[in-house]
Write an enzyme that holds these catalytic residues in place. Structure first.
Site, PDB file in Angstrom:
ATOM      1  CB  SER A  65     -31.647   0.876  20.597  1.00  6.60           C
ATOM      2  OG  SER A  65     -32.886   0.243  20.821  1.00  6.60           O
ATOM      3  CE1 TYR A  81     -34.348   4.962  17.838  1.00  5.35           C
ATOM      4  CE2 TYR A  81     -34.692   2.621  18.227  1.00  5.35           C
ATOM      5  CZ  TYR A  81     -34.274   3.864  18.669  1.00  5.35           C
ATOM      6  OH  TYR A  81     -33.772   4.003  19.938  1.00  5.35           O
TER       7      TYR A  81
END
Length: 269
Positions: A136, A149
């Site tokens: 990401s 995350y």
């Protein structure tokens, strides 16, 4: 690189979102695709819809992952593995349960370690194969409100880079794909404000393209590539203001009602 016509491809977390779009794009190019997902009913429905195969997969369990790889190969060799499965816990770090945070790490990073480690010996032995590790932009730019995350996605970037150095001369390639916020269940109810957002198909196209070019790292969209340098080069106190502008004053803010179904499905083993 990899000719997808007849190639055996596995996609983890393939029932929905980026995984589903990737599996569909691979099938459209003639690949024999096996979707792995903890939600077998959803995976089967997706597989029936796009012309793939479905297999139960708990990415946090090595035995389950081995069984998934056997299903992909189906007596042959695995050409492409897409480590896509992931979850996202939002909100202040101290307000999230320890169990949920460790589960996020196990799925987002631990499963990439497992899948890559299990498939690589076979690819190296035949001197052919391609792995895509879906990270990401949170693997390049830290964001308050999603600390674990970010840690997991930074870990995927670093892990992949180190492994690539070990793969030189083996004939095997590994691409890290780093998308911006993508409109899937993972971002349901999340306040995105000024962040660029993508459709799952945009990320899927980048994943498919990596089987042809094999570039080490790919950001989606490509113009975000310099953001990692910005994160490392700009003083942290200056970046905090910019991140507040993009993310809002409350780190990791989300609408609990809109996000409830996603959290119920992903945070319970």
């Amino acid at each position: 690189m990899i000719d997808l016509e007849g190639a055996r491809v596995g996609v983890t977390g393939g029932a929905r979102g980026i995984g589903k779009a990737t599996a569909a794009a691979m099938v459209a190019r003639g690949a024999i695709v096996t979707i792995g997902d903890i939600d077998l009913d959803a995976a089967t429905a997706t597989a029936d819809e796009i012309g793939a195969r479905a297999n139960l997969l708990d990415v946090t369990d090595a035995t389950s992952f081995r069984d998934f790889l056997v299903a992909i190969a189906d007596g042959d060799d695995i050409d492409v593995l897409v480590n896509n499965a992931g979850i996202q816990i939002m909100g202040r770090f101290v307000e999230n349960s320890l169990d949920a945070l460790h589960r996020e790490l196990a799925i987002n990073l631990g499963a990439v370690v497992t899948g890559t480690r299990l498939v690589l010996p076979h690819m190296i032995a035949r001197r052919r194969g391609h792995i895509v590790n879906v990270s990401s932009m949170a693997g390049k730019v830290s964001t308050p409100g999603m600390a674990t995350y970010c840690a997991s996605k930074f870990g995927v970037v670093a892990l992949s880079r180190a492994i690539r150095a070990e793969l030189i001369g083996t004939g095997v390639t590994l691409t890290t794909v780093m998308p911006a916020a993508t409109r899937t269940d993972l971002t349901s109810g999340v306040t995105l404000r000024l962040q660029p957002t993508l459709d799952p198909g945009d990320v899927a196209q980048a994943i498919v393209a990596s089987t042809r070019h094999g570039r080490p790292e790919v950001t989606v969209p490509r113009w975000l590539a310099p953001m990692g340098l910005v994160e490392q080069g700009v003083p942290e106190n200056l970046l905090l203001g910019a991140k507040s502008l993009v993310g809002g004053r409350e780190p990791g803010a989300f609408d609990p009602g809109q996000r409830k179904a996603y959290l119920d499905r992903t945070t319970t083993p």
